[in-house]
Enzyme design. Structure first.
Site, PDB file in Angstrom:
ATOM      1  N   HIS A   9       1.434   0.328  10.176  1.00 27.96           N
ATOM      2  CA  HIS A   9       0.597   1.386  10.740  1.00 27.96           C
ATOM      3  C   HIS A   9      -0.860   0.938  10.899  1.00 27.96           C
ATOM      4  O   HIS A   9      -1.299  -0.058  10.312  1.00 27.96           O
ATOM      5  CB  HIS A   9       0.639   2.628   9.837  1.00 27.96           C
ATOM      6  CG  HIS A   9       0.104   2.367   8.465  1.00 27.96           C
ATOM      7  ND1 HIS A   9      -1.245   2.357   8.179  1.00 27.96           N
ATOM      8  CD2 HIS A   9       0.734   2.093   7.295  1.00 27.96           C
ATOM      9  CE1 HIS A   9      -1.419   2.085   6.908  1.00 27.96           C
ATOM     10  NE2 HIS A   9      -0.236   1.922   6.335  1.00 27.96           N
ATOM     11  N   GLU A  11      -5.148   1.517  10.721  1.00 31.39           N
ATOM     12  CA  GLU A  11      -6.061   1.692   9.599  1.00 31.39           C
ATOM     13  C   GLU A  11      -6.299   3.166   9.271  1.00 31.39           C
ATOM     14  O   GLU A  11      -6.386   4.022  10.150  1.00 31.39           O
ATOM     15  CB  GLU A  11      -7.390   1.024   9.923  1.00 31.39           C
ATOM     16  CG  GLU A  11      -8.394   1.040   8.772  1.00 31.39           C
ATOM     17  CD  GLU A  11      -9.724   0.449   9.184  1.00 31.39           C
ATOM     18  OE1 GLU A  11      -9.954  -0.729   8.859  1.00 31.39           O
ATOM     19  OE2 GLU A  11     -10.524   1.162   9.834  1.00 31.39           O
ATOM     20  N   GLU A  13      -8.769   5.714   6.346  1.00 26.86           N
ATOM     21  CA  GLU A  13      -9.982   5.644   5.523  1.00 26.86           C
ATOM     22  C   GLU A  13      -9.686   5.003   4.180  1.00 26.86           C
ATOM     23  O   GLU A  13     -10.525   4.290   3.627  1.00 26.86           O
ATOM     24  CB  GLU A  13     -10.573   7.042   5.326  1.00 26.86           C
ATOM     25  CG  GLU A  13     -11.282   7.604   6.549  1.00 26.86           C
ATOM     26  CD  GLU A  13     -12.438   6.731   7.015  1.00 26.86           C
ATOM     27  OE1 GLU A  13     -13.400   6.550   6.242  1.00 26.86           O
ATOM     28  OE2 GLU A  13     -12.376   6.224   8.141  1.00 26.86           O
ATOM     29  N   TRP A  14      -8.501   5.258   3.645  1.00 20.91           N
ATOM     30  CA  TRP A  14      -8.152   4.666   2.350  1.00 20.91           C
ATOM     31  C   TRP A  14      -7.959   3.160   2.464  1.00 20.91           C
ATOM     32  O   TRP A  14      -8.284   2.427   1.532  1.00 20.91           O
ATOM     33  CB  TRP A  14      -6.910   5.349   1.774  1.00 20.91           C
ATOM     34  CG  TRP A  14      -7.200   6.696   1.179  1.00 20.91           C
ATOM     35  CD1 TRP A  14      -8.233   7.522   1.500  1.00 20.91           C
ATOM     36  CD2 TRP A  14      -6.456   7.365   0.155  1.00 20.91           C
ATOM     37  NE1 TRP A  14      -8.182   8.673   0.753  1.00 20.91           N
ATOM     38  CE2 TRP A  14      -7.095   8.602  -0.076  1.00 20.91           C
ATOM     39  CE3 TRP A  14      -5.314   7.052  -0.558  1.00 20.91           C
ATOM     40  CZ2 TRP A  14      -6.625   9.510  -1.021  1.00 20.91           C
ATOM     41  CZ3 TRP A  14      -4.831   7.963  -1.496  1.00 20.91           C
ATOM     42  CH2 TRP A  14      -5.497   9.179  -1.732  1.00 20.91           C
ATOM     43  N   GLU A  82       6.214   4.012   2.280  1.00 16.73           N
ATOM     44  CA  GLU A  82       5.559   3.028   1.412  1.00 16.73           C
ATOM     45  C   GLU A  82       6.045   3.195  -0.024  1.00 16.73           C
ATOM     46  O   GLU A  82       6.638   4.215  -0.389  1.00 16.73           O
ATOM     47  CB  GLU A  82       4.037   3.209   1.494  1.00 16.73           C
ATOM     48  CG  GLU A  82       3.208   2.252   0.651  1.00 16.73           C
ATOM     49  CD  GLU A  82       3.418   0.790   0.992  1.00 16.73           C
ATOM     50  OE1 GLU A  82       4.485   0.257   0.605  1.00 16.73           O
ATOM     51  OE2 GLU A  82       2.519   0.177   1.599  1.00 16.73           O
TER      52      GLU A  82
END
Length: 203
Positions: A9, A11, A13-14, A82
């Site tokens: 996937h 980018e 913010e994390w 994930e």
């Protein structure tokens, strides 16, 4: 022959702040959306039969850019989520190292033995992901398939298909929107033809 396009996937913010995401449902950030647009342009050059995705938002969002340009539906599968990082989710790598030094050491040195507090063991993620992959291959004979997923599951699929022990997990890397191509032949032999390629981000 099946041709698999395994894609991480875009980018979030994390990702930007090195926070562990795991099963948290984090959306793409502006850069991730731009990356996904560039990725979709690249994937429009291929003859794709089906698009599968992890059901987590960041993967589905990435897949949606590809699906729109290819005029395909997205098949969402929980198996491609994930790794569940339990109590580590939301923490930066430095915070994990500081607060869970022993567990972090095991994860870095022998990830297949790591017991992440409240999370999944690597062998369990491997089984989950490979069950999903077998489902995809069983229903998609001789097709070209995109699977949009996450760094962990993609590395485990590559290891599993190539017959490499999952103890080598940390020797592989996956960048945001990286494209990996594996060809699977009638005799079940798998050939890795491209790994962690992000050239589309330079176009």
């Amino acid at each position: 022959m099946n041709r698999l396009y395994l894609i991480r996937h875009g980018e979030t913010e994390w990702n930007l702040y090195n926070k562990t995401q795991g099963c948290r449902d984090i959306p793409l950030n502006d850069n991730g959306r731009h990356q996904s647009m560039m990725l979709a342009r690249r994937m429009s050059m291929y003859n794709i039969d089906k698009i599968y995705s992890s059901d987590l938002r960041r993967a589905v969002e990435t897949a949606s850019y590809i699906a729109e340009i290819l005029k395909k539906d997205i098949i969402r599968m929980k198996e491609f989520r994930e790794i569940n990082f339990g109590l580590w989710e939301g923490l930066t790598f430095e915070e994990i190292k500081k607060n869970y030094p022993e567990e972090h050491k095991v994860w870095k040195e022998t990830p297949h033995n790591a017991k992440i507090p409240g999370g999944e063991m690597l062998k369990d993620v491997y089984e989950r992901v490979m069950v999903g992959l077998r489902k995809v291959l069983d229903e998609s004979s001789n097709q070209d398939i995109i699977i949009v997923s996450h760094g962990g599951p993609i590395k485990l699929m590559v290891l599993g298909l190539l017959g490499i022990d999952i103890s080598k997990y940390n020797r592989f890397r996956q960048d945001n929107t990286a494209v990996n191509i594996i060809e699977i032949y009638e005799n079940k032999n798998a050939v890795l033809t491209l790994y962690n390629d992000t050239r589309h981000l330079l176009w």
